[in-house]
Design a protein around this motif. Structure first.
Motif, mmCIF file in Angstrom:
data_model
loop_
_atom_site.group_PDB
_atom_site.id
_atom_site.type_symbol
_atom_site.label_atom_id
_atom_site.label_comp_id
_atom_site.label_asym_id
_atom_site.label_seq_id
_atom_site.Cartn_x
_atom_site.Cartn_y
_atom_site.Cartn_z
ATOM 1 N N GLY A 95 -5.201 4.550 -1.894
ATOM 2 C CA GLY A 95 -5.084 3.766 -0.562
ATOM 3 C C GLY A 95 -5.282 2.282 -0.702
ATOM 4 O O GLY A 95 -5.610 1.608 0.232
ATOM 5 N N ARG A 128 6.985 6.120 0.891
ATOM 6 C CA ARG A 128 6.980 4.938 1.713
ATOM 7 C C ARG A 128 5.828 3.998 1.015
ATOM 8 O O ARG A 128 4.769 4.296 0.581
ATOM 9 C CB ARG A 128 7.004 5.082 3.006
ATOM 10 C CG ARG A 128 8.067 5.724 3.681
ATOM 11 C CD ARG A 128 7.953 5.556 5.055
ATOM 12 N NE ARG A 128 9.566 5.830 5.512
ATOM 13 C CZ ARG A 128 10.631 5.034 5.428
ATOM 14 N NH1 ARG A 128 10.496 3.871 4.946
ATOM 15 N NH2 ARG A 128 11.747 5.554 5.899
ATOM 16 N N SER A 184 2.010 4.972 0.745
ATOM 17 C CA SER A 184 1.550 6.003 1.513
ATOM 18 C C SER A 184 0.821 7.244 0.898
ATOM 19 O O SER A 184 1.622 7.630 -0.198
ATOM 20 C CB SER A 184 2.874 6.624 2.465
ATOM 21 O OG SER A 184 2.276 7.618 3.118
ATOM 22 N N ARG A 185 -0.056 7.746 1.081
ATOM 23 C CA ARG A 185 -0.550 8.850 0.331
ATOM 24 C C ARG A 185 0.386 10.144 0.615
ATOM 25 O O ARG A 185 0.260 11.095 -0.256
ATOM 26 C CB ARG A 185 -2.027 9.254 1.147
ATOM 27 C CG ARG A 185 -2.871 8.403 0.710
ATOM 28 C CD ARG A 185 -4.260 8.709 1.433
ATOM 29 N NE ARG A 185 -5.352 7.480 1.026
ATOM 30 C CZ ARG A 185 -6.372 7.536 1.219
ATOM 31 N NH1 ARG A 185 -7.066 8.664 1.422
ATOM 32 N NH2 ARG A 185 -7.313 6.510 1.006
ATOM 33 N N ASN A 186 0.983 10.318 1.617
ATOM 34 C CA ASN A 186 1.784 11.576 1.972
ATOM 35 C C ASN A 186 3.205 11.561 1.526
ATOM 36 O O ASN A 186 4.041 12.383 1.465
ATOM 37 C CB ASN A 186 1.238 11.895 3.318
ATOM 38 C CG ASN A 186 0.097 11.967 3.611
ATOM 39 O OD1 ASN A 186 -0.503 12.739 2.721
ATOM 40 N ND2 ASN A 186 -0.437 11.939 4.693
ATOM 41 N N THR A 187 3.752 10.360 1.586
ATOM 42 C CA THR A 187 5.254 9.918 1.434
ATOM 43 C C THR A 187 5.761 9.093 0.230
ATOM 44 O O THR A 187 4.665 8.549 -0.247
ATOM 45 C CB THR A 187 5.949 9.514 2.815
ATOM 46 O OG1 THR A 187 5.276 8.317 3.073
ATOM 47 C CG2 THR A 187 5.578 10.357 4.164
ATOM 48 N N CYS A 228 0.980 -1.058 0.016
ATOM 49 C CA CYS A 228 -0.181 -0.052 -0.051
ATOM 50 C C CYS A 228 0.919 1.205 0.022
ATOM 51 O O CYS A 228 1.674 1.548 0.773
ATOM 52 C CB CYS A 228 -0.954 0.139 1.184
ATOM 53 S SG CYS A 228 -1.802 1.555 1.125
ATOM 54 N N ASN A 266 7.667 -0.572 6.465
ATOM 55 C CA ASN A 266 7.683 0.101 5.173
ATOM 56 C C ASN A 266 8.901 0.273 4.769
ATOM 57 O O ASN A 266 9.884 0.251 5.483
ATOM 58 C CB ASN A 266 6.777 1.362 5.431
ATOM 59 C CG ASN A 266 7.200 2.256 6.560
ATOM 60 O OD1 ASN A 266 8.359 3.024 6.414
ATOM 61 N ND2 ASN A 266 6.327 2.259 7.446
ATOM 62 N N ARG A 268 -1.260 5.966 -5.039
ATOM 63 C CA ARG A 268 -1.098 6.641 -3.433
ATOM 64 C C ARG A 268 -2.406 7.190 -3.106
ATOM 65 O O ARG A 268 -2.727 6.886 -2.226
ATOM 66 C CB ARG A 268 -0.200 7.768 -3.885
ATOM 67 C CG ARG A 268 1.283 7.271 -3.640
ATOM 68 C CD ARG A 268 2.223 8.440 -3.631
ATOM 69 N NE ARG A 268 3.534 7.992 -3.408
ATOM 70 C CZ ARG A 268 4.339 7.967 -4.336
ATOM 71 N NH1 ARG A 268 4.032 8.526 -5.396
ATOM 72 N NH2 ARG A 268 5.559 7.419 -4.284
ATOM 73 N N HIS A 309 3.949 0.508 2.414
ATOM 74 C CA HIS A 309 3.720 -0.228 3.444
ATOM 75 C C HIS A 309 3.179 -1.627 3.198
ATOM 76 O O HIS A 309 2.871 -1.824 2.212
ATOM 77 C CB HIS A 309 2.506 0.233 4.225
ATOM 78 C CG HIS A 309 2.615 1.701 4.691
ATOM 79 N ND1 HIS A 309 3.140 1.924 5.879
ATOM 80 C CD2 HIS A 309 2.468 2.889 4.263
ATOM 81 C CE1 HIS A 309 3.394 3.336 6.300
ATOM 82 N NE2 HIS A 309 2.870 3.943 5.051
#
Length: 197
Positions: A125, A61, A56-59, A54, A75, A122, A63
């Motif tokens: 989600g 990275r 990450s929406r903000n970085t 998955c 992650n 991203r 997961h």
């Protein structure tokens, strides 16, 4: 093989792992890569078949999850894996050959995606096995419903309002607009002014 072999160090590692015969726990224990993990420790590392990812929406990275959508609470940044930096991942993922192959395959596919497609994944989600499957899953969930009716008619809106009011225990009051111009015409007219005076 990647056309940019000088910039894609992970491709060589992935090809090397993929070229080896399918490794199981018993054959992994027989091979020592000189990575500081002894055979007994490697034999006890769990195998995560069907890892899910998955973004990450903000970085940047990614997961990790099991095939049953249970978070592994770890992650990584795909660029780190490209540069052969496995420090963010636990030994179960960085030392077990089959787990490592899954991560390397993901990074290879993720790096091959256009930036816009990465951004779509991203923002969604979603949990996915591979970026291509994630994009398919995303496009399938966003297909528009085919409908020939573009707008609801006044009658359909009125019927829906009445149904909703009845289910909620309310009532509907019909309000009509009176035609302003018809009112003026129906009003008695004044006699014309007398010009003879």
């Amino acid at each position: 093989m990647c056309a940019h072999s000088h910039t894609c160090g992970y491709t060589g590692a992935l090809n090397q792992l993929l070229a080896e015969p399918s490794l199981s726990r018993s054959t992994a224990a027989a091979n020592d890569d000189g990575d500081g993990v002894d055979d007994e420790a490697r034999n006890t590392l769990p195998l995560y078949a069907g890892l899910k990812f998955c973004a990450s929406r903000n970085t940047d990275r990614i997961h990790l999850y099991t095939k049953d959508d249970v978070p592994l609470n770890c992650n990584f940044v795909p660029l780190d894996i490209t540069l052969d930096n496995w420090d963010d991942l636990p030994q179960a993922l960085s030392q077990h050959p089959e787990n490592k192959i899954q991560v390397l395959r993901f990074v290879q596919q993720w790096s091959g995606l256009a930036a816009m497609k990465q951004r779509l994944l991203r923002r969604s989600g979603l949990l996915f096995h591979s970026p291509s499957l994630g994009l398919e899953q995303l496009s399938a969930s966003q297909r528009p419903h085919s409908s020939t009716n573009r707008y609801l008619s006044k009658k359909e809106v009125a019927e829906a309002s009445i149904r909703k009011a009845q289910t909620d225990g309310g009532s509907v009051r019909l309000v009509t607009r009176e035609n302003f111009f018809n009112k003026r015409r129906s009003a008695p007219s004044l006699p014309p002014p007398d010009l003879e005076r």
